[in-house]
Design an enzyme around this catalytic site. Structure first.
Site, PDB file in Angstrom:
ATOM      1  CE  LYS A  27       8.707  -7.499  -0.473  1.00 21.77           C
ATOM      2  NZ  LYS A  27       9.622  -7.207  -1.605  1.00 21.77           N
ATOM      3  CE1 TYR A  33       5.381  15.253  24.790  1.00 22.82           C
ATOM      4  CE2 TYR A  33       5.170  13.646  23.029  1.00 22.82           C
ATOM      5  CZ  TYR A  33       5.239  13.948  24.381  1.00 22.82           C
ATOM      6  OH  TYR A  33       5.168  12.941  25.304  1.00 22.82           O
TER       7      TYR A  33
HETATM    8  C1  LIG Z   1       8.741  -7.201  -2.772  1.00 22.15           C
HETATM    9  C2  LIG Z   1       9.066  -7.879  -4.028  1.00 22.15           C
HETATM   10  C3  LIG Z   1       8.078  -8.152  -4.991  1.00 22.15           C
HETATM   11  C4  LIG Z   1       6.661  -7.634  -4.878  1.00 22.15           C
HETATM   12  O1  LIG Z   1       6.625  -6.274  -5.284  1.00 22.15           O
HETATM   13  P1  LIG Z   1       5.243  -5.488  -5.379  1.00 22.15           P
HETATM   14  O2  LIG Z   1       5.604  -4.215  -6.033  1.00 22.15           O
HETATM   15  O3  LIG Z   1       4.763  -5.317  -3.994  1.00 22.15           O
HETATM   16  O4  LIG Z   1       4.337  -6.341  -6.197  1.00 22.15           O
HETATM   17  C5  LIG Z   1       8.425  -8.907  -6.085  1.00 22.15           C
HETATM   18  N1  LIG Z   1       9.685  -9.349  -6.246  1.00 22.15           N
HETATM   19  C6  LIG Z   1      10.662  -9.077  -5.366  1.00 22.15           C
HETATM   20  C7  LIG Z   1      12.039  -9.572  -5.606  1.00 22.15           C
HETATM   21  C8  LIG Z   1      10.388  -8.322  -4.236  1.00 22.15           C
HETATM   22  O5  LIG Z   1      11.380  -8.048  -3.367  1.00 22.15           O
END
Ligand SMILES: *Cc1c(COP(=O)(O)O)cnc(C)c1O
Length: 415
Positions: free
Chosen positions: A39, A271
């Site tokens: 994702k 800044y």
């Molecule tokens: C992002 C996500 C994962 C992966 O989590 P990690 O801690 O990066 O391994 C697994 N399941 C769901 C539902 C997620 O949203």
């Protein structure tokens, strides 16, 4: 684009490291299948090349949050099982079903939309029912489970859906020994038993994210869903460093110094003048800023390897650039500044930037902006046996082109 041209900044993505991480995680998963969670453009690493490499290394599932992300993977030609879990009413259910994507259902509204789309498509939808076993986020609470299971079972009997999975997600798996871990596993077992008694025969039952995959073997079930560990990062400082688990960070973020100059004592820097040169010194200009995902919260704290030494962001991180005090060193303009990487050359890790910015390593890599080209190294298995003396192989260089366009060039993700 000339692949060898020096770049203002680049995120090198070591796909050989990613494949090795997948194999390491599969070995830990004790016979369970592995879903590579890709994702948000593979946590900023580039969804399509990372997904391809993960499948090459033995992952059998790909996971995304949004259906658009999942559809983009199929459009790029990726096979294997794909699942996505973050749906809102009116989502592209039919497109997902037609693309053979498993869709997650957490409530009756979603079941209705999945059934309608399946009928419209003339196909059986592959649905996975999500249980809220204690995360308190998405998923169906135990009190509502009987209604969801009953509805899904009758849709299954009607041929509209097949319940391919039962699944859940942990709240505190990154805090080893947290009592909620065992409590959630108990609730998950109860909810699985209820569903199975109602006739559900899932292909996969799953609850483990990266930290649970690494530290809670009894959570592995049929499938583990690993994200951050695939990218070679530790889920939390409490779990230790990546090397403790045989993982290797996949992303190296580097930039070319834009300017090195002598400055007098008492000179305000960037800044707000939050840094003033204590003596006459040399200043180096690192041409990346918060628009590139360098956290402004790391102003005065973020670590950078320049010319063999760790320097610290002097003053504020600006939109496009920040300054380091080089204390008299004079690397030439164009010299490399390494913000984070696997540590082979003594560079910081993404975890160090997370500490500097008061966040987690997930956010550091995921927020690297579209303006930073991703340079994918070792895109094919043949280059796994890297000859380090040969230097990096620039297999692909794909610059982000702004909002709405994935780094893989297929317009896949919304970032
Ligand atoms: C992002 C996500 C994962 C992966 O989590 P990690 O801690 O990066 O391994 C697994 N399941 C769901 C539902 C997620 O949203």
């Amino acid at each position: 684009m000339n692949d060898k041209a020096p770049l203002r900044a680049r995120a090198e993505i070591d796909l050989a490291a990613l494949r090795a991480n997948v194999r390491t995680l599969l070995a830990r998963a004790g016979g369970a299948q592995l879903m590579a969670v890709v994702k948000s453009d593979a946590y900023g690493h580039g969804a399509v090349p990372c997904a391809r490499a993960a499948l090459e290394a033995g992952a059998t599932w790909l996971g995304t949050a949004t259906p658009q992300e999942a559809l983009a993977l199929r459009a790029a030609g990726l096979g294997g099982r794909i699942m996505c879990w973050l749906w809102t009413p009116g989502g592209p259910w039919r497109e997902a079903i037609e693309a053979d994507i498993d869709v997650s259902v957490s409530g009756t509204w979603a079941l209705r939309e999945a059934v309608d789309a399946a009928r419209a498509a003339g196909r059986t939808a592959r649905i996975q029912l999500k249980a809220d076993t204690g995360l308190g986020r998405n998923g169906c609470l135990p009190a509502d489970w009987p209604e969801l299971i009953a509805g899904a079972r009758s849709a299954e009997d009607a041929g509209d859906v097949r319940i391919t999975g039962l699944w859940s997600h942990f709240a505190c798996a990154d805090e080893p020994g947290h009592p909620s871990i065992a409590a959630q596993l108990n609730v998950f077992h109860d909810m699985l038993a209820y569903a199975e008694k109602a006739g559900v025969r899932p292909e996969v039952r799953h609850i483990a994210n990266s930290p649970a995959t690494l530290t809670v073997p009894e959570s592995h079930f049929d499938l583990v869903r690993t994200g951050i560990a695939v990218y070679g990062l530790s889920p939390s400082p409490e779990l230790g460093v990546p090397a403790d688990y045989g993982l290797r960070p996949v992303m190296t973020l580097a930039a070319s110094l834009a300017l090195v100059k002598q400055a007098p004592a008492g000179h305000g820097v960037s800044y707000g003048h939050h840094y003033t040169t204590p003596t006459g010194t040399t200043l180096g200009l690192v041409p990346v800023g918060y628009a590139d995902g360098i956290p402004r919260h790391a102003s005065g704290r973020g670590p950078v390897l320049v010319d063999g030494r760790i320097r610290t962001v002097a003053g504020r991180v600006a939109m496009d650039q920040f300054v380091v005090d080089l204390e008299g060193d004079r690397p030439g303009p164009g010299s490399e500044a390494v913000l984070f990487g696997p540590g082979d050359r003594g560079e910081p890790g993404a975890e160090d930037w997370a500490v500097a910015a008061g966040t987690i390593a997930y956010e550091i890599v995921t927020r690297i902006g579209a303006r930073v080209p991703r340079v994918h190294l070792h895109a094919t298995d043949a280059t796994d046996a890297t000859d380090v003396t040969a230097g990096p192989r620039y297999d692909t260089v794909v610059a982000g082109t702004g909002t709405g366009t994935g780094h893989d060039g297929n317009g896949s993700t919304a970032g």
